[in-house]
Write a protein that holds these residues in place. Structure first.
Motif, PDB file in Angstrom:
ATOM      1  N   MET A  31      41.161  34.551  34.604  1.00 14.73           N
ATOM      2  CA  MET A  31      39.826  34.433  35.181  1.00 14.73           C
ATOM      3  C   MET A  31      39.879  33.898  36.598  1.00 14.73           C
ATOM      4  SD  MET A  31      37.830  32.889  31.856  1.00 14.73           S
ATOM      5  CE  MET A  31      36.324  32.697  32.788  1.00 14.73           C
ATOM      6  N   ALA A  32      40.798  32.924  36.813  1.00 16.40           N
ATOM      7  CA  ALA A  32      40.902  32.357  38.159  1.00 16.40           C
ATOM      8  C   ALA A  32      41.358  33.403  39.170  1.00 16.40           C
ATOM      9  CB  ALA A  32      41.864  31.181  38.130  1.00 16.40           C
ATOM     10  N   LEU A  33      42.302  34.262  38.759  1.00 18.22           N
ATOM     11  CA  LEU A  33      42.774  35.308  39.663  1.00 18.22           C
ATOM     12  C   LEU A  33      41.652  36.290  40.019  1.00 18.22           C
ATOM     13  CD1 LEU A  33      46.303  36.037  38.138  1.00 18.22           C
ATOM     14  CD2 LEU A  33      45.776  34.865  40.292  1.00 18.22           C
ATOM     15  N   MET A  34      40.856  36.614  39.003  1.00 17.14           N
ATOM     16  CA  MET A  34      39.733  37.512  39.263  1.00 17.14           C
ATOM     17  C   MET A  34      38.714  36.850  40.189  1.00 17.14           C
ATOM     18  SD  MET A  34      39.168  39.104  35.454  1.00 17.14           S
ATOM     19  CE  MET A  34      37.746  40.032  35.990  1.00 17.14           C
ATOM     20  N   MET A  35      38.468  35.536  39.939  1.00 12.47           N
ATOM     21  CA  MET A  35      37.513  34.826  40.792  1.00 12.47           C
ATOM     22  C   MET A  35      38.038  34.706  42.219  1.00 12.47           C
ATOM     23  SD  MET A  35      36.324  31.853  38.140  1.00 12.47           S
ATOM     24  CE  MET A  35      35.281  31.039  39.351  1.00 12.47           C
ATOM     25  N   ILE A  36      39.374  34.489  42.340  1.00 15.30           N
ATOM     26  CA  ILE A  36      39.949  34.404  43.680  1.00 15.30           C
ATOM     27  C   ILE A  36      39.787  35.741  44.408  1.00 15.30           C
ATOM     28  CG2 ILE A  36      42.139  34.214  44.924  1.00 15.30           C
ATOM     29  CD1 ILE A  36      42.966  32.106  42.917  1.00 15.30           C
ATOM     30  N   TYR A  37      39.977  36.847  43.661  1.00 12.90           N
ATOM     31  CA  TYR A  37      39.904  38.167  44.276  1.00 12.90           C
ATOM     32  C   TYR A  37      38.491  38.514  44.711  1.00 12.90           C
ATOM     33  CZ  TYR A  37      40.468  43.181  44.969  1.00 12.90           C
ATOM     34  OH  TYR A  37      40.490  44.426  45.518  1.00 12.90           O
ATOM     35  N   PHE A  38      37.491  38.148  43.901  1.00 10.00           N
ATOM     36  CA  PHE A  38      36.119  38.537  44.195  1.00 10.00           C
ATOM     37  C   PHE A  38      35.316  37.454  44.918  1.00 10.00           C
ATOM     38  CE2 PHE A  38      36.074  42.594  42.243  1.00 10.00           C
ATOM     39  CZ  PHE A  38      36.846  42.544  41.123  1.00 10.00           C
ATOM     40  N   PHE A  75      48.085  33.853  48.036  1.00  9.35           N
ATOM     41  CA  PHE A  75      47.358  32.717  47.481  1.00  9.35           C
ATOM     42  C   PHE A  75      47.246  32.822  45.963  1.00  9.35           C
ATOM     43  CE2 PHE A  75      44.707  29.079  47.980  1.00  9.35           C
ATOM     44  CZ  PHE A  75      43.811  29.137  46.922  1.00  9.35           C
ATOM     45  N   ALA A  76      46.977  34.064  45.483  1.00 13.20           N
ATOM     46  CA  ALA A  76      46.858  34.265  44.026  1.00 13.20           C
ATOM     47  C   ALA A  76      48.184  33.966  43.333  1.00 13.20           C
ATOM     48  CB  ALA A  76      46.416  35.700  43.725  1.00 13.20           C
ATOM     49  N   MET A  77      49.300  34.410  43.959  1.00 12.82           N
ATOM     50  CA  MET A  77      50.609  34.135  43.365  1.00 12.82           C
ATOM     51  C   MET A  77      50.897  32.632  43.350  1.00 12.82           C
ATOM     52  SD  MET A  77      52.872  37.253  45.031  1.00 12.82           S
ATOM     53  CE  MET A  77      54.363  36.599  44.346  1.00 12.82           C
ATOM     54  N   LEU A  78      50.588  31.989  44.476  1.00 14.86           N
ATOM     55  CA  LEU A  78      50.807  30.540  44.509  1.00 14.86           C
ATOM     56  C   LEU A  78      49.925  29.820  43.484  1.00 14.86           C
ATOM     57  CD1 LEU A  78      51.028  29.954  48.384  1.00 14.86           C
ATOM     58  CD2 LEU A  78      52.902  29.958  46.717  1.00 14.86           C
ATOM     59  N   PHE A  79      48.691  30.278  43.377  1.00 15.54           N
ATOM     60  CA  PHE A  79      47.795  29.665  42.403  1.00 15.54           C
ATOM     61  C   PHE A  79      48.313  29.872  40.984  1.00 15.54           C
ATOM     62  CE2 PHE A  79      43.853  27.846  41.134  1.00 15.54           C
ATOM     63  CZ  PHE A  79      43.541  28.441  39.918  1.00 15.54           C
ATOM     64  N   GLY A  80      48.816  31.119  40.713  1.00 19.64           N
ATOM     65  CA  GLY A  80      49.363  31.397  39.381  1.00 19.64           C
ATOM     66  C   GLY A  80      50.559  30.516  39.083  1.00 19.64           C
ATOM     67  N   LEU A  81      51.471  30.378  40.077  1.00 13.85           N
ATOM     68  CA  LEU A  81      52.627  29.504  39.864  1.00 13.85           C
ATOM     69  C   LEU A  81      52.196  28.052  39.659  1.00 13.85           C
ATOM     70  CD1 LEU A  81      55.102  30.970  42.536  1.00 13.85           C
ATOM     71  CD2 LEU A  81      55.240  31.191  40.049  1.00 13.85           C
ATOM     72  N   GLY A  82      51.190  27.649  40.425  1.00 15.49           N
ATOM     73  CA  GLY A  82      50.693  26.272  40.246  1.00 15.49           C
ATOM     74  C   GLY A  82      50.103  26.051  38.858  1.00 15.49           C
ATOM     75  N   MET A  83      49.346  27.026  38.373  1.00 12.49           N
ATOM     76  CA  MET A  83      48.763  26.901  37.038  1.00 12.49           C
ATOM     77  C   MET A  83      49.857  26.836  35.975  1.00 12.49           C
ATOM     78  SD  MET A  83      46.015  26.674  35.208  1.00 12.49           S
ATOM     79  CE  MET A  83      44.672  27.260  36.255  1.00 12.49           C
TER      80      MET A  83
END
Length: 619
Positions: free
Chosen positions: A298-305, A14-22
Motif C-alpha cells: 500500500m505504501a508503494l502505491m501511495m508513494i507512486y500516486f 525512493f520506493a526501493m529505499l522505502f521498501g528496504l527500510g520497511m
C-alpha cells in the motif's frame, strides 16, 4: 499525470529505499521481539528456580532446627537403646511427636543407634523406610566433621529424603543419629501448581544427578538428564547463585536453570521449552510479516500516486502510530508487573506516576498519589533520605528491607530497590516495592518456635542457657547478686501413671503459670525438660531467692486440678536454690549446685525449698 524520466527514477529509487527500510524495520521488530521473549523466559525460568530453591531451603532449614533442638534434649544413651522402660519410651516418643507437629513437611522423626538400628520413632505407622545403609553409616562414623547428613529413602509406596544430625558421646565417639524423613509427596505438592507450559519441566536431584522428584508437563518429550559437570561446578562454588543454560532437543530450544539448595547436596532444575515461550511470538511474527507486506504494498502505491501531496501527512501518521504502540506497550507492561512501581522527579521527589500494584499496596488512588512526595510513603522519612543519598553515590540499591506505610497509616515491611534514570533533561527516580509483611511474620514465628517450649509456653532450654550465660556475665562484671531456682514436680511419674499424660501436661502448664505469676518480669523462667523447671533471678540475694522459692512452693501446693469426672488432683514441688559465686564462669556451675540442693530436698521429705549453701557438706 505524466511523469518525467527524472521524476520516475526519483520515485523508483525512493520506493526501493522505502521498501528496504520497511523490510529492515520488520526484521528489527522480529529480532528485538524474539530477544525480548527469550530474555523474559530466561528471567522467568531463573526466578522460578530461585523461588523453589528458597522454599526448599526454608523447609530443610525448619526440619534441621527441630533436629538440632532434639539433639540438645536427647542424650546419646537414649538414642543408642530402645529398651529404656515403658514410661521413658513413652516420654521420648511424646517428645518426638511434639517436634513432628512443628514440621509439616516431615512424616516421621527417628532415632538411629550407632549400630544403624532404628531405636525410636515418633510414629509407629506410616511410610515404611530404609535407614542409612551400613557403608554410609561407617563413613559417617569415621567423619566427625559431618554434622548434617542427607540420604535417599525407599518406601513401599513412595520415596523421599532422610535428614539427620550426628550425635557424639562425651568421649567424642559416634553416638548415633536423630533424623527426619521428608516424603516425596511433600515435594510433589510444592511442584504441582507450577505453570511450566506444555513442554516445561522441574526436577529435584541429588549431587549425583539422580532424580528425587520431578514434574514434566509434556508427554512424549525427551526426558532431561542433569548435566554432571554443571552440578559439580555449583557444588564446588565455581558458579555463584545458579546457572541458566540453553540446550536443544526434539527440534526445540530449552532454557534450563540450575540452582543448588543452600546448605544441602540437592539441586533445583527448571526448564522451559521454546515451543511454549515462543508460541505467541511466532503468531505475532506472522501477523507482523503479513501486515508489513500489505503495508509495504500500500505504501508503494501511495508513494507512486500521492507522494508529493501526502508525504508529510503519511510520515506524521507513521511516527504517531509507532509512538502510540510503544506508549501502549510500555503502559501495559508497567501496569501488569507484580511489583509496585513509583516514579518521582528529582530533585523535588514529587511523584509523577504509580502503577496499579503500587496503588493497591499503598491503598491510594493512582491520581491521588501525584500530589505527594516519595518520602510520604515511608514510615521514617530519614530512611528515604539515606537511600536517596546512596543512589546518588552508586548505581542504585537492591532488595533492602524498610518499614513503609499505607495511606491509611498502617505500616508494613517492604523489600525495596531504587535507581535513577535520565529521561531527556529530567532525572527520574524509579522505586520498586514488594510487600514482605507475611514473610517477616513467618520469620518471627520461626524464631519464636526455636526459643519457646511448645507445651508450657516458657523459654526452652537452649534459649535459657544462652540468655542465662549473658546475665551471669553481666552480674559478675558489676558484682551484682544473682540466684537460680531449680524446681521439680514431686512424684510426676505417679501423676502420669495414675491419671494419664494429659493430666501430667496439665500439671506442667499449671507450674508454668504459677512461676509466671509468682516471679518478676525480669526473672528468666524456662522448662528444662520433662517436669523440671529453672528460674534465674537477677539482682537477688540467697535470702530473697529462698523467699521467692517458698512463695512458688506454697502456690503449687495450694493449686488444684479438677478433672472432668470431678476428680481433684493436687501435687507439690521441690526446689533447689544456688547463688552466684566469684569463681563461677558459666550458668552450668549454678545449675549443678541447684541440682544438688534439689536432690537434697527430694531425699529429705520433698515439698520444700533448699539453699545449697545451707546443706551440711562433709569436711
Amino acid at each position: 499525470m505524466i511523469w518525467s524520466a527524472r521524476q520516475s527514477t526519483t520515485i523508483t529509487v525512493f520506493a526501493m529505499l522505502f521498501g528496504l527500510g520497511m523490510i529492515s524495520i520488520l526484521g528489527y521488530q522480529v529480532s528485538s521481539s524474539y530477544q525480548a521473549e527469550v530474555a523474559q523466559a530466561r528471567a522467568r525460568t531463573d526466578n522460578l528456580s530461585q523461588i523453589l530453591e528458597a522454599q526448599m531451603r526454608s523447609a530443610l532449614r525448619e526440619v534441621d532446627l527441630v533436629l538440632r533442638d532434639l539433639e540438645d534434649r536427647i542424650t546419646p544413651e537414649e538414642v543408642a537403646s530402645e529398651s529404656l522402660g515403658e514410661a521413658h519410651n513413652k516420654t521420648l516418643q511424646s517428645l518426638l511427636l511434639d517436634k513432628l507437629t512443628l514440621v509439616r513437611q516431615a512424616d516421621n522423626i527417628l532415632l538411629i543407634g550407632p549400630d544403624g538400628v532404628l531405636s525410636h520413632r515418633a510414629l509407629d505407622i506410616g511410610t515404611a523406610m530404609q535407614p542409612f545403609d551400613r557403608a554410609y553409616l561407617d563413613q559417617v562414623r569415621d567423619d566427625p566433621y559431618r554434622e548434617r547428613l542427607y540420604a535417599r529413602t525407599a518406601g513401599k509406596t513412595q520415596d523421599g529424603l532422610l535428614l539427620a544430625r550426628r550425635y557424639e558421646t562425651p568421649q567424642g565417639a559416634f553416638g548415633g543419629l536423630v533424623a527426619a524423613s521428608v516424603p516425596s509427596a511433600y515435594f510433589n505438592q510444592v511442584l504441582e501448581n507450577l505453570d511450566l507450559g506444555r513442554h516445561g519441566f522441574v526436577m529435584l536431584v541429588d549431587e549425583g544427578g539422580s532424580v528425587i522428584t520431578q514434574r514434566a508437563s509434556g508427554k512424549g518429550d525427551e526426558p532431561f538428564k542433569a548435566e554432571a559437570d554443571v552440578l559439580q561446578q555449583l557444588k564446588s562454588g565455581a558458579l555463584s547463585g545458579g546457572l541458566t543454560v540453553i540446550r536443544h532437543a526434539n527440534g526445540a530450544t530449552r532454557l534450563v536453570s540450575y540452582r543448588q539448595i543452600t546448605g544441602s547436596p540437592f539441586f533445583i532444575i527448571v526448564g522451559m521449552s521454546s515451543l511454549d515461550y515462543l508460541a505467541t511470538w511466532r503468531d505475532n511474527t506472522l501477523y507482523y510479516l503479513t501486515g508489513g507486506s500489505l503495508l509495504l504494498a500500500m505504501a508503494l502505491m501511495m508513494i507512486y500516486f500521492f507522494w508529493r501531496s501526502h508525504r508529510l501527512a503519511r510520515n506524521l501518521q507513521q511516527k504517531e502510530s509507532r509512538l502510540n504502540v510503544s506508549e501502549s506497550r510500555f503502559r501495559q507492561m508497567i501496569e501488569t508487573i507484580p511489583v509496585a512501581l513509583v516514579l518521582a522527579r528529582l530533585p523535588e521527589c514529587f511523584i509523577t506516576y504509580i502503577n496499579q500494584q503500587a496503588a493497591r499496596t499503598f491503598d491510594i488512588p493512582q491520581a491521588g498519589a501525584l500530589s505527594l512526595r516519595a518520602a510520604d510513603f515511608y514510615l521514617n522519612s530519614e530512611d528515604f533520605r539515606e537511600q536517596l543519598q546512596a543512589v546518588g553515590q552508586a548505581q542504585g540499591i537492591r532488595n533492602i528491607e524498610v518499614r513503609m506505610r499505607r495511606w491509611s497509616g498502617e505500616s508494613f515491611w517492604a523489600s525495596l530497590s531504587m535507581s535513577s534514570v535520565a529521561v531527556g533533561e529530567e532525572i527520574t527516580l524509579m522505586i520498586g516495592i514488594s510487600d514482605i509483611t507475611e514473610r517477616k511474620r513467618l520469620e518471627g514465628e520461626l524464631k519464636r518456635r526455636a526459643t519457646t517450649d511448645g507445651l508450657s509456653g516458657l523459654t526452652n532450654r537452649a534459649y535459657f542457657m544462652e540468655v542465662a550465660n549473658q546475665e551471669l556475665a553481666r552480674a559478675s562484671r558489676y558484682k551484682r547478686p544473682l540466684a537460680l531456682l531449680m524446681l521439680d514436680i514431686d512424684h510426676f511419674k505417679r501423676i502420669n501413671d495414675s491419671y494419664g499424660h494429659d493430666v501430667g501436661d496439665m500439671a506442667i502448664k499449671a507450674v508454668a503459670k504459677v512461676l509466671g505469676g509468682a516471679l518478676r518480669d525480669v526473672d528468666i523462667v524456662a522448662r528444662m525438660g520433662g517436669e523440671e523447671f529453672t528460674a534465674l533471678l537477677p539482682e537477688t540475694s540467697p535470702e530473697l531467692a529462698q523467699a521467692a522459692a517458698e512463695r512458688v512452693r506454697t502456690q503449687i501446693e495450694a493449686h488444684r486440678i479438677v478433672l472432668g469426672d470431678g476428680t481433684v488432683v493436687q501435687f507439690t514441688g521441690s526446689i533447689g536454690i544456688s547463688a552466684l559465686r566469684p569463681e563461677d564462669q558459666l550458668i552450668d556451675d549454678l545449675l549443678k549446685r541447684a541440682d544438688v540442693a534439689l536432690y537434697h530436698a527430694k531425699h529429705h521429705g520433698r515439698n520444700q525449698a533448699v539453699v545449697y549453701d545451707a546443706i551440711p557438706h562433709p569436711s
